[in-house]
Write an enzyme that holds these catalytic residues in place. Sequence first.
Site, PDB file in Angstrom:
ATOM      1  N   GLY A 115      36.503  87.597  33.688  1.00 42.58           N
ATOM      2  CA  GLY A 115      37.047  87.372  35.022  1.00 42.58           C
ATOM      3  C   GLY A 115      38.009  86.204  34.978  1.00 42.58           C
ATOM      4  O   GLY A 115      38.033  85.432  34.012  1.00 42.58           O
ATOM      5  N   ASN A 296      35.678  79.492  38.389  1.00 39.39           N
ATOM      6  CA  ASN A 296      35.451  80.896  38.054  1.00 39.39           C
ATOM      7  C   ASN A 296      35.197  81.681  39.349  1.00 39.39           C
ATOM      8  O   ASN A 296      35.042  81.095  40.421  1.00 39.39           O
ATOM      9  CB  ASN A 296      34.275  81.008  37.081  1.00 39.39           C
ATOM     10  N   PRO A 297      35.144  83.016  39.300  1.00 36.39           N
ATOM     11  CA  PRO A 297      35.070  83.797  40.543  1.00 36.39           C
ATOM     12  C   PRO A 297      33.877  83.506  41.442  1.00 36.39           C
ATOM     13  O   PRO A 297      33.964  83.717  42.661  1.00 36.39           O
ATOM     14  CB  PRO A 297      35.050  85.246  40.038  1.00 36.39           C
ATOM     15  N   CYS A 298      32.767  83.060  40.905  1.00 35.91           N
ATOM     16  CA  CYS A 298      31.618  82.766  41.786  1.00 35.91           C
ATOM     17  C   CYS A 298      31.452  81.292  42.114  1.00 35.91           C
ATOM     18  O   CYS A 298      30.568  80.916  42.883  1.00 35.91           O
ATOM     19  CB  CYS A 298      30.344  83.312  41.157  1.00 35.91           C
ATOM     20  N   GLY A 299      32.263  80.442  41.523  1.00 37.24           N
ATOM     21  CA  GLY A 299      32.343  79.059  41.946  1.00 37.24           C
ATOM     22  C   GLY A 299      31.438  78.061  41.249  1.00 37.24           C
ATOM     23  O   GLY A 299      31.511  76.864  41.526  1.00 37.24           O
ATOM     24  N   GLU A 300      30.584  78.512  40.306  1.00 37.73           N
ATOM     25  CA  GLU A 300      29.634  77.568  39.711  1.00 37.73           C
ATOM     26  C   GLU A 300      30.215  76.765  38.554  1.00 37.73           C
ATOM     27  O   GLU A 300      29.593  75.802  38.092  1.00 37.73           O
ATOM     28  CB  GLU A 300      28.369  78.292  39.244  1.00 37.73           C
ATOM     29  N   PRO A 462      25.046  82.943  40.110  1.00 36.79           N
ATOM     30  CA  PRO A 462      24.275  83.862  40.957  1.00 36.79           C
ATOM     31  C   PRO A 462      23.416  84.856  40.196  1.00 36.79           C
ATOM     32  O   PRO A 462      22.529  85.473  40.789  1.00 36.79           O
ATOM     33  CB  PRO A 462      25.366  84.581  41.756  1.00 36.79           C
ATOM     34  N   THR A 463      23.657  85.052  38.929  1.00 36.78           N
ATOM     35  CA  THR A 463      22.842  85.849  37.991  1.00 36.78           C
ATOM     36  C   THR A 463      22.745  87.338  38.300  1.00 36.78           C
ATOM     37  O   THR A 463      22.047  88.039  37.579  1.00 36.78           O
ATOM     38  CB  THR A 463      21.410  85.283  37.807  1.00 36.78           C
ATOM     39  N   GLY A 464      23.438  87.846  39.294  1.00 30.54           N
ATOM     40  CA  GLY A 464      23.568  89.274  39.564  1.00 30.54           C
ATOM     41  C   GLY A 464      22.710  90.221  38.758  1.00 30.54           C
ATOM     42  O   GLY A 464      21.504  90.348  38.960  1.00 30.54           O
ATOM     43  N   THR A 465      23.338  90.904  37.797  1.00 35.48           N
ATOM     44  CA  THR A 465      22.664  91.990  37.109  1.00 35.48           C
ATOM     45  C   THR A 465      21.637  91.526  36.084  1.00 35.48           C
ATOM     46  O   THR A 465      20.709  92.275  35.783  1.00 35.48           O
ATOM     47  CB  THR A 465      23.689  92.904  36.427  1.00 35.48           C
ATOM     48  N   ILE A 466      21.785  90.326  35.526  1.00 34.83           N
ATOM     49  CA  ILE A 466      20.768  89.916  34.554  1.00 34.83           C
ATOM     50  C   ILE A 466      19.421  89.663  35.238  1.00 34.83           C
ATOM     51  O   ILE A 466      18.371  89.827  34.621  1.00 34.83           O
ATOM     52  CB  ILE A 466      21.211  88.694  33.714  1.00 34.83           C
TER      53      ILE A 466
END
Length: 608
Positions: A115, A296-300, A462-466
Amino acid sequence: MPVEPLVEPLDTPIARHVWASRYRYGDEPGIEATWQRVAHALATVEAEPAVWERRFAELLTDLRFLPGGRILAGAGTPRQVTLFNCFVMGAIEDSMDGIFEALKEGAITMQQGGGVGYDFSTLRPAGAVAHHAGTIASGPVSFMRIWDSMCATILSTGARRGAMMATLRIDHPDIEAFIDAKHRSGELTHFNCSVLVTDAFMAAVHADADWPLVFPASAMGGAVDGASGEGETLRRDWSGHEAPVVCRVVRRVRARELWEHLMRATYDHAEPGVLFVDRINQWNNLGDRERITATNPCGEIPLPPYGACDLGSINLTRFVADPFTPRASLDRDGLAATTRLAVRFLDNVIDASSYPLPAQAEQARGSRRIGLGVTGLADVLVMLGLHYESPEAREQAGAVMQTITHAAYRASIDLAREKRPFPFFEAARFLDRPFVRALPGDIRAGIARDGIRNSHLTAIAPTGTISLLAGNVSSGIEPIFRRELCRSVLTGGGERESFRLEDHAWRRWRGRHPHGTPPDTFVEAEALLPEAHLAMQATLQPFVDSAISKTINVPESMPFNDFAAIYQRAFELGLKGCTTYRPNPVTGAVLEGVDTATPCCGIDRESD
């Protein structure tokens, strides 16, 4: 401290789907083969690869540590892909050649799995006259649409949604257009957008003062929207410039009106987010040598030009002994031991990965940034009998993050002694940075003596899919969104498939109490006041040297003034950014609760 043995991996339909569609390579017969492939690949950079392959495999197999999705998908494969989830790209030069060179770099990076984040503040405002061609600039938002089309084309099929971040300064003359850029459904759908808000702007809001919208005078060769090419100037730090530059004041607005405009857009359309950029730079461990204007796209992970996200999360649910009982406790020693091994794992990613661009390799190897975070926090609090909004829960969460951060810094010192410090390391400057000054004395002494392997060590993603792969543990530090819900995810062919999900802690509790009444600790996200979300983020931020991706879910019925107060409070609490989500006609609801009348549907808003 004994914890419960690991249940069978991939014991839910969505976990099997996530593995098969995103992380499985070739004909791998099961996830154990995936873990072995990744462990082998990351151990090859070691002097004793067999030793570290075994240790890494144990770390992954037990689900104590969940590497970022690009690591799981790409490590040990012959694919030409990067192992980094995301990059912040270089400054966009304000010329046609520069713009399309930046577009090309983004396309190459996304094609290899990363990303991208861009600061569009370097582009002249709409209406400005180009120096040489005599043409009229169309402004940053018009060029963002080109990026959006590129992203849609590059990732038109597959199980991953394209991820991009766009930022713009709060004093850019096109800030209102940027704020309104996603008001229409289907507009800039591959972008997350955030405004770079400065301390000076917040002071102007507080004072109800005028706010100048400016742009570097050297680029403003002619009229802007019919205005004179001359006028008031002032000096400002500006994106793409190493030192303050003379800027021309294009016009002035009331700071409070601009702030309300931003808040109203976020209230109505869930974007833009807010990044408190001065605070990001103040607390940057390399703030003496770099200026950050994008994430990065999620901001962390706030990053300099060409910086990379090397992400992984510790699954906190694997460290709870005797959950849901008065004897429940957290294995702090095990947490520290896992942290030490995870730091080494992520540090090896930097050497094992390929890079889409040489500048990305130079930046990653120079700073050796990693972003070790946590997931499953809300589930753990429930297992320990703690309510998410209680002071005891925040105390426990802060202690957990402190344990991880201090263990990570000590591990990085050990790695520096073994392998050498990161190349950009300068002891006196590093030790004088605010975050490092706050570390315990033994860590500071170790850095002074041996250096440190990584400039940054912690970030909460945010760890989404993992998290889905690990049995749908609660994401990052978010509260449990719903005990039961439906989620729509992309398949390998680009279609959507819906799954009914149960939160990990809820499923385990129901297994023990099939007919019991759940305790009130099973609180769902929208039942919490915004202050509870903010307080948790503020509790952890002092132990996170990068940033925290956190979304405050609020009900559609929340009054606007209460909503706007969330962002003011975030600033007062010292946060580096704030993101909210209120259901609205443009983006709908992120996930849907499960009941007899609700079909399984939702929106997959995360790239990995």
